[in-house]
Each structure stands twice: as structure tokens, then as C-alpha cells.
Design a protein around this motif. Structure first.
Motif, PDB file in Angstrom:
ATOM      1  N   ASN A  75      17.576  50.468  34.858  1.00 58.76           N
ATOM      2  CA  ASN A  75      16.841  49.605  35.786  1.00 58.76           C
ATOM      3  C   ASN A  75      16.663  48.228  35.171  1.00 58.76           C
ATOM      4  O   ASN A  75      16.216  48.102  34.026  1.00 58.76           O
ATOM      5  CB  ASN A  75      15.457  50.200  36.069  1.00 58.76           C
ATOM      6  CG  ASN A  75      15.553  51.512  36.810  1.00 58.76           C
ATOM      7  OD1 ASN A  75      15.563  51.545  38.036  1.00 58.76           O
ATOM      8  ND2 ASN A  75      15.654  52.604  36.066  1.00 58.76           N
ATOM      9  N   HIS A  89       7.696  50.500  31.161  1.00 56.40           N
ATOM     10  CA  HIS A  89       7.479  51.569  30.180  1.00 56.40           C
ATOM     11  C   HIS A  89       8.750  51.690  29.347  1.00 56.40           C
ATOM     12  O   HIS A  89       9.732  50.976  29.605  1.00 56.40           O
ATOM     13  CB  HIS A  89       7.079  52.887  30.834  1.00 56.40           C
ATOM     14  CG  HIS A  89       8.104  53.484  31.767  1.00 56.40           C
ATOM     15  ND1 HIS A  89       8.720  52.776  32.770  1.00 56.40           N
ATOM     16  CD2 HIS A  89       8.618  54.746  31.840  1.00 56.40           C
ATOM     17  CE1 HIS A  89       9.552  53.564  33.419  1.00 56.40           C
ATOM     18  NE2 HIS A  89       9.521  54.766  32.874  1.00 56.40           N
ATOM     19  N   ASP A 116      15.868  54.454  30.560  1.00 56.94           N
ATOM     20  CA  ASP A 116      16.454  53.820  31.744  1.00 56.94           C
ATOM     21  C   ASP A 116      15.703  52.543  32.127  1.00 56.94           C
ATOM     22  O   ASP A 116      16.092  51.853  33.073  1.00 56.94           O
ATOM     23  CB  ASP A 116      16.523  54.795  32.931  1.00 56.94           C
ATOM     24  CG  ASP A 116      15.175  55.374  33.315  1.00 56.94           C
ATOM     25  OD1 ASP A 116      14.341  55.593  32.418  1.00 56.94           O
ATOM     26  OD2 ASP A 116      14.956  55.609  34.524  1.00 56.94           O
ATOM     27  N   HIS A 117      14.656  52.190  31.356  1.00 58.59           N
ATOM     28  CA  HIS A 117      13.911  50.947  31.599  1.00 58.59           C
ATOM     29  C   HIS A 117      13.901  50.047  30.369  1.00 58.59           C
ATOM     30  O   HIS A 117      13.671  48.851  30.466  1.00 58.59           O
ATOM     31  CB  HIS A 117      12.473  51.267  32.027  1.00 58.59           C
ATOM     32  CG  HIS A 117      12.436  52.030  33.310  1.00 58.59           C
ATOM     33  ND1 HIS A 117      12.223  51.437  34.537  1.00 58.59           N
ATOM     34  CD2 HIS A 117      12.650  53.348  33.559  1.00 58.59           C
ATOM     35  CE1 HIS A 117      12.303  52.350  35.487  1.00 58.59           C
ATOM     36  NE2 HIS A 117      12.563  53.522  34.923  1.00 58.59           N
ATOM     37  N   ASP A 139       8.750  54.482  39.016  1.00 62.75           N
ATOM     38  CA  ASP A 139       8.407  55.634  38.185  1.00 62.75           C
ATOM     39  C   ASP A 139       6.924  55.978  38.302  1.00 62.75           C
ATOM     40  O   ASP A 139       6.195  56.038  37.307  1.00 62.75           O
ATOM     41  CB  ASP A 139       8.806  55.398  36.722  1.00 62.75           C
ATOM     42  CG  ASP A 139      10.310  55.275  36.565  1.00 62.75           C
ATOM     43  OD1 ASP A 139      10.887  54.394  37.226  1.00 62.75           O
ATOM     44  OD2 ASP A 139      10.908  56.052  35.815  1.00 62.75           O
ATOM     45  N   HIS A 155       7.931  61.093  39.922  1.00 63.49           N
ATOM     46  CA  HIS A 155       8.468  60.046  40.789  1.00 63.49           C
ATOM     47  C   HIS A 155       7.946  60.178  42.217  1.00 63.49           C
ATOM     48  O   HIS A 155       7.474  61.241  42.616  1.00 63.49           O
ATOM     49  CB  HIS A 155       9.997  60.125  40.794  1.00 63.49           C
ATOM     50  CG  HIS A 155      10.605  59.806  39.458  1.00 63.49           C
ATOM     51  ND1 HIS A 155      10.828  58.508  39.042  1.00 63.49           N
ATOM     52  CD2 HIS A 155      11.007  60.606  38.446  1.00 63.49           C
ATOM     53  CE1 HIS A 155      11.363  58.518  37.828  1.00 63.49           C
ATOM     54  NE2 HIS A 155      11.476  59.789  37.435  1.00 63.49           N
ATOM     55  N   HIS A 191      15.322  52.839  42.438  1.00 62.55           N
ATOM     56  CA  HIS A 191      15.402  54.067  41.632  1.00 62.55           C
ATOM     57  C   HIS A 191      15.730  55.319  42.462  1.00 62.55           C
ATOM     58  O   HIS A 191      15.135  56.385  42.278  1.00 62.55           O
ATOM     59  CB  HIS A 191      14.052  54.260  40.922  1.00 62.55           C
ATOM     60  CG  HIS A 191      14.161  54.867  39.548  1.00 62.55           C
ATOM     61  ND1 HIS A 191      14.833  56.035  39.290  1.00 62.55           N
ATOM     62  CD2 HIS A 191      13.622  54.482  38.364  1.00 62.55           C
ATOM     63  CE1 HIS A 191      14.719  56.321  38.000  1.00 62.55           C
ATOM     64  NE2 HIS A 191      14.008  55.394  37.411  1.00 62.55           N
TER      65      HIS A 191
HETATM   66 ZN   LIG Z   1      13.021  55.562  35.443  1.00 62.65          ZN
END
Ligand SMILES: [Zn+2]
Length: 289
Positions: free
Chosen positions: A50, A97, A101-102, A181, A229, A252
Motif C-alpha cells: 500500500n 502501521h 504491506d504498509h 486496516d 479488516h 486494500h
Molecule cells: Zn494491510
């Protein structure tokens, strides 16, 4: 207000707009949007990575604030270059966070020399443990203002063990909400995002597809149990309460348990424009203001 739906998703193989059974409008051409004083663009969004960009200024003076850096620096550089933006234009990175993936670990060594990482105080220990150079970090808990003039209001929400930060960004009288998220759309989230002009929010999974998938039950529980999620239904309900003024961007999407059409269908007939962020490619930037 006339019902308006917008879906500008770019697929891996071509740049066709996806077809929906409600009116679809295209966003501003990329050249027009990027040349404007402030534009918002999701470079890519999925559990594989992301990254979004706020692009400020005009011409050679354009600067970039990233929200999350979950793509590799190399891929981020390439995607920014597609919009005529240099990697060295990144001044700030707001981190929701530190999940991979971030926050892609490759950034630890590849951060441009003048770039600041903005990380919530509750995530600092995890950042230090991951090897982040803490001299490049500014910690926050309260609202703050970036050098580019963007005012940032963070809200902490439940997500796995460490929680996640949603951001409300205000720049020159225009507001952008960014929330992904989320274990659940809490009252504090609704209040923080109330009436934003543009809302980028997670629409992770279709409940039916999730339940019927062959994923391990433990994983399904983690995703759907209030600390994982937001489903399409939960996202749409939150959006109705937040009442964004102009534009909603869905973030997402699960590749296995969702589709752009399924997520978008929950917003059919809504009084805002709608964009579904793609897992691989940037969306047409949205001009703020
Ligand atoms: Zn994520």
C-alpha cells in the motif's frame, strides 16, 4: 443530488475502465491533476503493498508526501516517474502501521536523505526493532503540521496487536481522510472523518466470499473478528455515517475474497464519486480543492 458513480481502476494488462451497471465517469486526466496545487493518488493498494501520494505544488517545484510505503522503493520510484515525479521529491512519509504491506523494509536503507518518517509513538519500539534509523523519525500522538503545510490529525484504531493510525489531512480548506486496516469503524473514526471532502477507506472483503473461501478458519476469524479488516458492508455503512462530500476511494481489496465490482456495488447510487484503488497501478489522481 444526482447519483454519480466513478470507477477508474487500471488493470495489469490494459487501462480500461471497469464496467458497472450504474453511471461511470472518468477522473481528471493525470497531466491535469498532477499539475494542480494538491492532488491525491493511490499508487497501489492490496495486501501485497500500500502506498499513496499527496502531490503538492506545480511544475519543477512539486513535492510529495507518501501515506505508507508498502511498495519497494524501486517500484515507488517507477510509479512516481510515470507521473513525472522524482523520487527525491518525497519529503515526508506518514505511516499507518508497520506491517510489511504498509512499511516495506527496503525503505530502511533507501530513504531519501531529507525524508522524514512520521510514526506513531506506539509503533516506535517496533520500528527500532526493525532497524529503522530513529534519527530519521518524528514521533507523533497529537495533531501536527508537515513542512508542506498539510495539517495531520491522527486517530488510533484497533488492528491486530499494535493498532493502526487513520489520518485526516487538511490542506488549504480541503480535507482528505485515509483509513485502512481497520478492525472496526469505531465511533472515534466516524467522528474524526466526519464530512471530509475525499475519503480513502478500506473495503477489504466480501463476507460471503470470505466465509465460503478455503482459508484456514483462524485466518478468517482474524480478519473478521474486529481486529482485522473491514468488509464491503462495514465500509459502506461507515461511509454513510461519515458523509464524505465529494469522492470515496476504496482501498486494500482482497484479491481472493473480493472484486472491484463487488465492492463498488455497495455504493451504487451514492451522491459521491467512487474510485476503486488497484492492487498494482496508480489511479487517476484526485484534485483536492
Ligand atoms: Zn494491510
Amino acid at each position: 443530488m444526482a447519483p454519480v458513480g466513478i470507477l477508474r481502476a487500471v488493470t495489469r494488462t490494459n487501462h480500461d475502465t471497469l464496467r458497472l451497471d450504474f453511471p461511470v465517469h472518468l477522473g481528471a486526466p493525470i497531466t491535469e491533476a498532477v499539475a494542480s496545487p494538491t492532488a491525491f493518488c493511490v499508487l497501489a493498494s492490496s495486501s501485497s503493498g500500500n502506498c499513496s501520494a499527496l502531490i503538492h505544488g506545480e511544475g519543477l517545484l512539486r513535492r510529495v508526501t507518501l501515506i505508507d510505503c508498502g511498495l519497494s522503493p524501486r517500484r515507488t520510484r517507477l510509479l512516481l516517474a510515470r507521473m513525472g515525479l522524482d523520487f527525491s521529491a518525497i519529503d515526508d512519509i506518514l505511516v499507518t502501521h508497520l506491517d510489511g504491506d504498509h512499511f516495506y523494509s527496503g525503505w530502511i536503507k533507501a530513504l531519501p536523505r531529507h525524508t522524514w518518517l512520521h510514526i506513531h509513538a506506539r509503533h516506535l519500539r517496533r520500528a527500532a526493532h526493525a532497524g529503522v534509523d530513529m534519527s530519521r523519525v518524528t514521533a507523533f500522538e497529537d495533531p501536527f503540521t508537515l513542512r508542506c503545510g498539510v495539517h495531520v490529525r491522527p486517530t488510533v484504531l484497533s488492528h491486530d496487536e499494535w493498532g493502526v493510525v487513520a489520518f485526516r489531512l487538511d490542506v488549504r480548506g480541503v480535507s482528505l481522510g485515509y483509513a485502512t486496516d481497520l478492525g472496526r469503524a469505531s465511533a472515534s473514526l466516524i467522528k474524526a472523518m466526519q464530512g471530509v471532502d475525499v475519503l480513502a477507506i478500506e473495503s477489504n472483503y466480501c463476507r460471503r466470499m470470505q466465509v465460503e473461501s478455503d482459508r484456514p478458519e483462524q485466518l478468517k476469524e482474524r480478519i473478521m473478528g474486529g481486529f482485522g479488516h473491514l468488509s464491503n458492508e462495514e465500509c459502506a455503512a461507515a461511509v454513510r455515517k461519515i458523509q464524505p462530500r465529494d469522492h470515496v476511494v476504496l482501498l486494500h481489496l482482497s484479491r481472493q475474497c473480493n472484486s472491484p465490482e463487488t465492492a463498488a456495488a455497495h455504493h451504487a447510487g451514492a451522491g459521491y464519486r467512487l474510485t476503486v484503488a488497484d492492487a498494482e497501478w496508480p489511479m487517476a489522481p484526485i484534485v483536492l480543492g
